[in-house]
Design a protein around this motif. Structure first.
Motif, PDB file in Angstrom:
ATOM      1  N   GLY A 199      14.594   2.155 -21.534  1.00 52.32           N
ATOM      2  CA  GLY A 199      13.448   1.782 -22.358  1.00 52.32           C
ATOM      3  C   GLY A 199      13.031   0.342 -22.144  1.00 52.32           C
ATOM      4  N   VAL A 200      14.017  -0.568 -22.048  1.00 48.53           N
ATOM      5  CA  VAL A 200      13.723  -1.979 -21.819  1.00 48.53           C
ATOM      6  C   VAL A 200      13.147  -2.189 -20.424  1.00 48.53           C
ATOM      7  N   VAL A 201      13.729  -1.515 -19.419  1.00 46.81           N
ATOM      8  CA  VAL A 201      13.252  -1.656 -18.037  1.00 46.81           C
ATOM      9  C   VAL A 201      11.798  -1.211 -17.927  1.00 46.81           C
ATOM     10  N   VAL A 202      11.478  -0.051 -18.486  1.00 46.83           N
ATOM     11  CA  VAL A 202      10.113   0.471 -18.406  1.00 46.83           C
ATOM     12  C   VAL A 202       9.139  -0.439 -19.133  1.00 46.83           C
ATOM     13  N   ALA A 203       9.545  -0.936 -20.318  1.00 46.25           N
ATOM     14  CA  ALA A 203       8.646  -1.794 -21.090  1.00 46.25           C
ATOM     15  C   ALA A 203       8.360  -3.108 -20.374  1.00 46.25           C
ATOM     16  N   ARG A 204       9.326  -3.626 -19.643  1.00 45.47           N
ATOM     17  CA  ARG A 204       9.164  -4.955 -19.035  1.00 45.47           C
ATOM     18  C   ARG A 204       8.476  -4.934 -17.679  1.00 45.47           C
ATOM     19  N   ILE A 205       8.728  -3.906 -16.882  1.00 48.06           N
ATOM     20  CA  ILE A 205       8.124  -3.926 -15.543  1.00 48.06           C
ATOM     21  C   ILE A 205       7.025  -2.882 -15.382  1.00 48.06           C
ATOM     22  N   GLY A 206       6.827  -2.036 -16.373  1.00 51.67           N
ATOM     23  CA  GLY A 206       5.766  -1.052 -16.307  1.00 51.67           C
ATOM     24  C   GLY A 206       6.239   0.284 -15.773  1.00 51.67           C
ATOM     25  N   GLU A 207       5.512   1.346 -16.164  1.00 52.21           N
ATOM     26  CA  GLU A 207       5.925   2.695 -15.804  1.00 52.21           C
ATOM     27  C   GLU A 207       5.939   2.920 -14.288  1.00 52.21           C
TER      28      GLU A 207
ATOM     29  N   ALA B 238       6.687   8.336 -20.653  1.00 48.67           N
ATOM     30  CA  ALA B 238       5.899   7.345 -21.381  1.00 48.67           C
ATOM     31  C   ALA B 238       4.477   7.269 -20.842  1.00 48.67           C
ATOM     32  N   TYR B 239       4.345   7.350 -19.538  1.00 45.88           N
ATOM     33  CA  TYR B 239       3.012   7.315 -18.918  1.00 45.88           C
ATOM     34  C   TYR B 239       2.177   8.504 -19.383  1.00 45.88           C
ATOM     35  N   MET B 240       2.755   9.704 -19.333  1.00 42.12           N
ATOM     36  CA  MET B 240       2.007  10.894 -19.691  1.00 42.12           C
ATOM     37  C   MET B 240       1.702  10.952 -21.176  1.00 42.12           C
ATOM     38  N   THR B 241       2.606  10.450 -22.011  1.00 44.40           N
ATOM     39  CA  THR B 241       2.375  10.477 -23.456  1.00 44.40           C
ATOM     40  C   THR B 241       1.163   9.657 -23.843  1.00 44.40           C
ATOM     41  N   THR B 242       1.001   8.496 -23.216  1.00 47.38           N
ATOM     42  CA  THR B 242      -0.133   7.634 -23.549  1.00 47.38           C
ATOM     43  C   THR B 242      -1.401   8.033 -22.807  1.00 47.38           C
ATOM     44  N   ALA B 243      -1.292   8.841 -21.766  1.00 47.18           N
ATOM     45  CA  ALA B 243      -2.455   9.184 -20.958  1.00 47.18           C
ATOM     46  C   ALA B 243      -3.151  10.463 -21.401  1.00 47.18           C
TER      47      ALA B 243
ATOM     48  N   PRO C 262      10.114   3.050 -26.556  1.00 44.57           N
ATOM     49  CA  PRO C 262      11.463   2.950 -27.120  1.00 44.57           C
ATOM     50  C   PRO C 262      11.920   4.230 -27.811  1.00 44.57           C
ATOM     51  N   PHE C 263      11.023   4.861 -28.570  1.00 42.49           N
ATOM     52  CA  PHE C 263      11.407   6.106 -29.240  1.00 42.49           C
ATOM     53  C   PHE C 263      11.686   7.202 -28.221  1.00 42.49           C
ATOM     54  N   LEU C 264      10.841   7.294 -27.188  1.00 42.15           N
ATOM     55  CA  LEU C 264      11.059   8.325 -26.169  1.00 42.15           C
ATOM     56  C   LEU C 264      12.385   8.100 -25.440  1.00 42.15           C
TER      57      LEU C 264
END
Length: 440
Positions: free
Chosen positions: A69-77, A124-129, A380-382
């Protein structure tokens, strides 16, 4: 990523940047997952040890969920998926040259670590898209992408093994697929921000979903903060919330409904391990076992969109319960067939039936996670939701290998059948509590 504030969104862009890399990665996974226990067996491992080695890809995913979760949030999906593909290649190369089960286990574990980051970034990418109105169908279609990979991958593995004569050569299929996924992500532009490759879009340029997400409890519903109200370092801090902090914040839903998700993951992961082990126990050769599992994957793949239609029309339980009950019955049938003369025929029949039951639940875990995730900070929740599912996924192969070592593989199959019934009861109890009636 694309905004869901409008009815129209760039479907083609999402398909290319989200589904195509996922399809390549899934094909590679589909090629190696049924081969791992067979490869361990070819290196001299016992049936129980082969099951343990196979479980390490899921144990690696579980441990990888902690920092993902931290890795994805910091460098992007997109960047996270590229990095995960590269790390997978390293682990796969270790598998191809492994001289014994121990080295093979190390490579498998490394592949599992990277898979966790890739999977969370993709989710995370698909959830927001994707807009909420078609979320179940879109995420079940993403589940269908995996099933497509699990359908195609074993056939590619069987072909490579037949041509080379070595089981470990199947790992090269995943190497090629990982490199292909990384190239796609480097070349294709993000449909919303216009960036490509390792470029990191600014926070302001990243649109967010405004669909109402289901609150996990009263506290999360009232305390949600919109991304527009957060700026700079504060937004980064909120987005990169740690896994265990997220688990504490959402502990009610993660303990209750998350335990059902864990058992769904356990039933599915157990299927991926017990079928190759059963093939070894009944004397099928490597390429034939891969072909049978590949054909079963075709049944699974054929139902991915039907599952999404079931969830969108009749609710999440209409997909989850038949999936769990069907898998449970199949485990019991597999255990019962152990004493029969026609064990090979029963193995083939149960493999097909398991795929049918699993296909009915295509995308259910991703859909439930997306339904429950806060709209302002889904990643983070995902990550925490995926952790609960992966906890069951990692435990199931360990249970199968442990019970097989202590008793028999038939007893292990029976134990999995009992766990499936327990999971069905948990879902029936808690889905109505945490999802609104329109989604149940």
């Amino acid at each position: 990523m694309t905004s869901t504030t409008n009815d129209a969104f760039d479907l083609r862009g999402v398909l290319l940047s989200g589904f195509l890399p996922a399809a390549l990665f899934a094909i590679g996974e589909g090629a190696i997952i049924p081969i791992i226990p067979i490869a361990a067996d070819s290196l001299g491992a016992s049936l129980a040890i082969a099951g343990f080695v196979a479980s390490l890809i899921l144990v690696g995913e579980l441990i990888g969920d902690v920092p993902s979760g931290v890795v994805v949030a910091r460098i992007g999906e997109r960047n996270a998926m590229i990095g995960a593909a590269v790390v997978s290649v390293v682990g796969l190369l270790v598998c191809t040259v492994a001289p014994n089960p121990l080295v093979l286990a190390l490579g498998v574990f490394l592949v599992g670590l990277s898979t966790a980051v890739f999977a969370l970034a993709r989710h995370a990418y698909m959830t927001t898209a994707i807009p909420l109105r078609i979320r179940a169908r879109a995420l079940s279609s993403l589940g269908g992408v995996f099933r497509f990979g699990y359908f195609v991958g074993p056939f590619l593995a069987a072909g490579v093994i037949h041509l080379t004569g070595t089981t470990q050569s199947a790992f090269w299929v995943h190497v090629v697929c990982c490199l292909g996924a990384a190239v796609v992500l480097l070349v294709i532009r993000d449909p919303a921000t216009g960036v490509r490759g390792l470029q990191r879009p600014s926070r302001a340029s990243r649109p967010t979903a405004t669909d109402p997400a289901t609150a996990t409890d009263a506290t999360t519903a009232t305390d949600a903060t919109t991304p527009a109200a957060l700026e700079g370092e504060q937004f980064v801090k909120e987005e990169s919330q740690g896994l265990f902090q997220t688990i504490r914040a959402h502990h009610r839903v993660l303990v209750r409904l998350g335990s059902g998700a864990a058992l769904i993951g356990a039933m599915r992961a157990g299927r991926q391990v017990i079928l190759p082990l059963w093939a070894v126990s009944v004397g099928l050769d490597d390429s034939t076992a891969a072909l049978v599992i590949g054909i079963a994957g075709a049944v699974d793949f054929a139902l991915f969109y039907t599952s999404g239609q079931i969830m969108d029309r009749w609710g999440r339980l209409a997909s989850a319960l038949p999936c769990m009950l069907g898998l449970s019955i199949c485990y019991f049938l597999l255990a019962w067939s152990d004493h029969l003369d026609a064990r090979v025929g029963w193995f083939i029949a149960v493999a097909m039936a398991m795929s049918l039951a699993n296909g009915v639940g295509s995308g259910i875990l991703m859909t439930l996670g997306a339904d429950l995730a806060p709209a302002d900070r889904p990643a983070p929740f995902l990550g925490a939701w995926r952790f609960t599912g992966d906890l069951g996924s990692a435990a199931a192969p360990l249970v199968i290998s442990g019970v097989t070592a202590l008793a028999t593989i038939a007893v292990a199959s029976g134990v999995m059948g009992v766990l499936g019934l327990v999971g069905a009861g948990i879902l029936l109890r808690y889905v109505p509590r945490y999802l609104p009636r329109t989604l149940r």
